[in-house]
Design a protein around this motif. Structure first.
Motif, PDB file in Angstrom:
ATOM      1  N   ARG A 138      23.066  34.509  37.625  1.00 24.67           N
ATOM      2  CA  ARG A 138      22.631  33.740  37.409  1.00 24.67           C
ATOM      3  C   ARG A 138      23.241  32.561  38.126  1.00 24.67           C
ATOM      4  O   ARG A 138      24.232  32.222  38.460  1.00 24.67           O
ATOM      5  CB  ARG A 138      22.200  33.339  35.880  1.00 24.67           C
ATOM      6  N   SER A 139      22.219  31.486  39.035  1.00 22.95           N
ATOM      7  CA  SER A 139      22.934  30.188  39.327  1.00 22.95           C
ATOM      8  C   SER A 139      23.162  29.404  38.754  1.00 22.95           C
ATOM      9  O   SER A 139      22.883  29.573  37.125  1.00 22.95           O
ATOM     10  CB  SER A 139      21.054  29.929  39.736  1.00 22.95           C
ATOM     11  N   GLY A 261      22.924  27.965  46.406  1.00 20.23           N
ATOM     12  CA  GLY A 261      21.284  26.153  46.097  1.00 20.23           C
ATOM     13  C   GLY A 261      20.081  27.417  45.515  1.00 20.23           C
ATOM     14  O   GLY A 261      19.421  26.730  45.220  1.00 20.23           O
ATOM     15  N   LEU A 262      20.213  28.456  45.367  1.00 23.09           N
ATOM     16  CA  LEU A 262      19.031  29.207  44.750  1.00 23.09           C
ATOM     17  C   LEU A 262      18.450  28.903  43.322  1.00 23.09           C
ATOM     18  O   LEU A 262      20.198  28.796  42.514  1.00 23.09           O
ATOM     19  CB  LEU A 262      18.817  30.756  45.109  1.00 23.09           C
ATOM     20  N   THR A 263      17.733  28.221  42.627  1.00 22.96           N
ATOM     21  CA  THR A 263      17.567  28.055  41.701  1.00 22.96           C
ATOM     22  C   THR A 263      16.691  28.442  40.169  1.00 22.96           C
ATOM     23  O   THR A 263      17.269  28.579  39.460  1.00 22.96           O
ATOM     24  CB  THR A 263      17.021  25.503  41.710  1.00 22.96           C
ATOM     25  N   ARG A 264      15.457  29.442  41.263  1.00 23.49           N
ATOM     26  CA  ARG A 264      14.862  29.535  39.825  1.00 23.49           C
ATOM     27  C   ARG A 264      13.421  31.103  41.158  1.00 23.49           C
ATOM     28  O   ARG A 264      13.717  30.917  42.237  1.00 23.49           O
ATOM     29  CB  ARG A 264      13.600  28.835  39.295  1.00 23.49           C
ATOM     30  N   ALA A 353      12.960  29.785  44.680  1.00 23.88           N
ATOM     31  CA  ALA A 353      13.269  28.113  45.301  1.00 23.88           C
ATOM     32  C   ALA A 353      14.358  28.218  45.551  1.00 23.88           C
ATOM     33  O   ALA A 353      15.455  28.828  45.240  1.00 23.88           O
ATOM     34  CB  ALA A 353      12.613  28.085  44.675  1.00 23.88           C
ATOM     35  N   SER A 354      14.940  26.672  46.383  1.00 24.03           N
ATOM     36  CA  SER A 354      16.085  26.286  46.523  1.00 24.03           C
ATOM     37  C   SER A 354      15.927  24.654  46.777  1.00 24.03           C
ATOM     38  O   SER A 354      14.792  24.478  47.441  1.00 24.03           O
ATOM     39  CB  SER A 354      16.716  26.908  47.865  1.00 24.03           C
ATOM     40  N   PHE A 419      12.923  32.992  49.893  1.00 23.23           N
ATOM     41  CA  PHE A 419      12.753  31.976  49.971  1.00 23.23           C
ATOM     42  C   PHE A 419      12.403  30.651  50.148  1.00 23.23           C
ATOM     43  O   PHE A 419      11.390  30.754  51.573  1.00 23.23           O
ATOM     44  CB  PHE A 419      14.380  32.311  50.796  1.00 23.23           C
ATOM     45  N   ILE A 420      12.310  29.888  49.627  1.00 27.97           N
ATOM     46  CA  ILE A 420      10.355  29.209  49.473  1.00 27.97           C
ATOM     47  C   ILE A 420      11.347  27.360  48.961  1.00 27.97           C
ATOM     48  O   ILE A 420      12.221  27.572  47.872  1.00 27.97           O
ATOM     49  CB  ILE A 420       9.879  29.134  48.514  1.00 27.97           C
TER      50      ILE A 420
END
Length: 469
Positions: A138-139, A261-264, A353-354, A419-420
Motif C-alpha cells: 500500500r502506498s 509517490g504513487l497514490t491510487r 496516479a502520481s 503511470f499517469i
C-alpha cells in the motif's frame, strides 16, 4: 500559469510541483498553432483500401454528459452538476487489486521494489491462514493497494481458515496455470457489499461469491466481471482501525522501505474479444455511465487498431476501460496479442496516479535493470521535448494528462503498467471536475497505441490467418 483556450475563456492550470510545471511548459511551448489550442492528431492514416471491422458500441446512460458547464453545483457533486444518478449502488473508490500467483512473497517483493510500495499487511501460515499466503502493498500517501495471494499445499490447507473467504486453492492453481501472474479481482469499496451484490445479481450480474461477514463490520461479495476476473465488493465502517481486512496482521514497519509517490489506481483496463457485449453487461448491472470511447479509425495506425470504452461510476472515482481488437488490419491488434498470450479476457493494464510523475519515473527507471519494470521507449523528437518519455496532452475540455507505460510487467506479453498524472484546472477560481480530470486525451492514446504496437512487433507474432477478414 494561464492558457488561452479560446478567444473568450482563460483557464488557469494549477501545477502540483516543479516537475509538472516543467513537463507542461514543454508541452505548451510545442503545441500546434491553433486558436482553439487543440492537439493535432498523431494518428497515422490507414490506407483507404484496408478492410477494417468496427463493432457497434452499445448505447449506455449519460452519453455526452461528461463535462458539465463549470458552476457552483458542478463542484458539489455529480447530481448537483446535472448528472443523473445512474449507479445501482453506492460506489466509493477502488479498494485493491488482487493478483493470484504461484509464489506471493516473490511477486509482492518485485512490485514493492519496482514501484516503491511498502509491505503493509500479511496473512500467512504464522497468522493461522493455512489455505493461502497473502501480502498487501500500500502506498503511504494514498489508497493504492495490491494484494498478492498464492495457495499452500493441498494436504496442509483448511479451507475454512482462509482469510479471504472467496479464495479457492484449486481454482487459484488452475488460474495460475492458465494465466500466469495475473489479476484475479478488482475490489471496489461500496457503502454496502450485500446490497451491491443483490442489486448487481438482480440486474443480470453472474454471482461468484455471496456476501460474507468478515468481522469488525467488514462484508465481502463478488460477481463475475470478464473472463476469470471478478468484481469484488468490500464495505466497512468509516474510521475503522483494521489495516486491510480482518485476519491480516500489520507488516513490520521499515524506515528504509521505498515510496515513489504513487497514490491510487487511476483506471483499470481489460482486454476482451467483444467490447459491446462486455460493456453492456458491466454497465447493465453497475449502472456505470460511458465516460469516454475511442474507435479504430481514431486510435490506430496503418497496421492495426483497437476499439475502447471507459465506464465510470457517478463520481468518476472508478474508471474501467474495456478494449477489443479491430480485425482485418495488416497486423493483429495489440489487444489480440494480449488475448492470445493471456489465454482469454483479462486485465490488460493497470494505471496508477502520481502527483509528481517525473519524480516517480526517475525512481522506477533507476530500478528497471535490477529487477524493476522497464518503461516503453520515449516518443520521437517530433512529438515534443520532455523528460523520461512522458507523454503530455490535453483534451477539448481543458484537462492536462501526463502518461507513461511500461513493457510487460510479467513473463507473458500481457499485463502492462501505466503511470499517469492529471493536472487540475481551475476556471473562475473554481475547480470544476473531480475524478478522471482531463479524460483520455486522444493524442496521448494514439501515441501510446503506436508505442505498444512497436513493442508488440518485437515478439515477431504476425496475426494468424483466422483473424483476417
Amino acid at each position: 500559469m494561464q492558457l488561452k483556450c479560446n478567444s473568450n475563456t482563460t483557464t488557469t492550470v494549477t501545477m502540483k510541483n516543479a516537475h509538472a510545471q516543467q513537463a507542461f511548459s514543454a508541452f505548451h511551448a510545442h503545441r500546434p498553432n491553433s486558436k482553439l489550442f487543440t492537439m493535432r492528431s498523431r494518428c497515422t492514416m490507414r490506407p483507404h483500401h484496408a478492410k477494417v471491422v468496427h463493432q457497434q458500441f452499445p448505447t449506455l446512460k449519460k452519453m455526452n454528459t461528461i463535462y458539465p458547464t463549470p458552476t457552483a453545483a458542478a463542484i458539489a457533486g455529480s447530481e448537483g452538476a446535472g448528472f443523473p444518478s445512474t449507479d445501482r449502488f453506492d460506489v466509493l473508490d477502488i479498494h485493491h487489486v488482487e493478483f493470484w500467483c504461484a509464489d506471493a512473497a516473490s511477486a509482492a517483493g518485485r512490485f514493492s521494489f519496482g514501484l516503491g510500495l511498502p509491505f503493509a499487511a500479511q496473512s500467512v501460515l504464522t497468522t493461522g491462514n493455512t489455505p493461502h499466503a497473502s501480502y498487501v502493498l500500500r502506498s503511504r500517501t494514498g489508497s493504492l493497494a495490491f494484494l498478492f495471494s498464492a495457495p499452500y499445499a493441498r494436504h496442509c490447507a483448511d479451507a475454512a481458515a482462509a482469510t479471504v473467504p472467496s479464495f479457492s486453492a484449486d481454482t487459484a492453481r488452475r488460474f495460475t496455470a492458465d494465466y500466469g501472474l495475473a489479476v484475479r479481482a478488482l475490489a471496489v469499496r461500496v457503502a454496502d457489499a450485500a446490497e451491491a451484490f443483490s442489486a448487481s445479481v438482480d440486474a443480470g450480474a453472474r454471482p461468484a461469491f455471496p456476501p460474507a461477514e468478515l468481522g469488525h463490520g467488514f462484508v465481502m461479495a463478488e460477481v463475475e466481471l470478464f473472463g476469470d476476473v471478478v468484481l469484488r465488493f468490500v464495505s466497512y465502517p468509516d474510521g475503522t482501525d483494521v489495516n486491510f481486512i480482518p485476519g491480516f496482521e500489520d507488516a513490520a514497519a521499515s524506515s528504509g522501505s521505498p515510496d515513489f509517490g504513487l497514490t491510487r489506481f487511476d483506471h483499470i483496463a481489460g482486454g476482451v474479444p467483444d467490447l459491446a457485449s462486455v460493456a453492456s453487461y458491466v454497465a447493465g448491472f453497475t449502472g456505470f455511465h460511458e465516460f469516454s470511447n475511442f474507435t479504430g479509425d481514431k486510435v490506430g495506425t496503418a497496421e492495426s487498431a483497437l476499439n475502447g470504452m471507459v465506464l465510470s461510476n457517478n463520481t468518476d472515482t472508478v474508471l474501467l476501460t474495456i478494449l477489443e481488437p479491430v480485425h482485418g488490419t495488416k497486423r493483429r491488434s495489440q489487444v489480440q496479442t494480449f488475448l492470445d498470450h493471456h489465454g482469454g479476457p483479462g486485465v490488460q493494464h493497470l494505471a496508477m496516479a502520481s502527483n509528481d510523475l517525473v519524480g516517480t519515473l526517475r525512481e522506477i527507471r533507476a530500478r528497471s535493470s535490477v529487477g524493476g519494470f522497464e518503461l516503453l521507449p520515449p516518443p520521437p523528437p517530433s512529438y515534443y521535448d520532455d523528460e523520461l518519455g512522458v507523454l503530455v496532452d490535453r483534451d477539448d475540455h481543458g484537462g492536462v494528462v501526463l502518461q507513461v507505460f511500461t513493457k510487460a510487467a510479467v513473463d507473458r506479453p500481457t499485463l502492462l503498467l501505466e503511470f499517469i498524472q492529471r493536472i487540475e484546472c481551475v476556471e473562475n477560481q473554481k475547480e470544476y471536475q473531480r475524478g478522471g480530470y482531463g479524460g483520455f486525451a486522444k493524442g496521448n492514446v494514439n501515441h501510446i497505441f503506436k508505442s505498444i504496437e512497436d513493442y508488440d512487433k518485437s515478439f515477431d507474432t504476425p496475426a494468424p490467418a483466422a483473424s483476417y477478414i
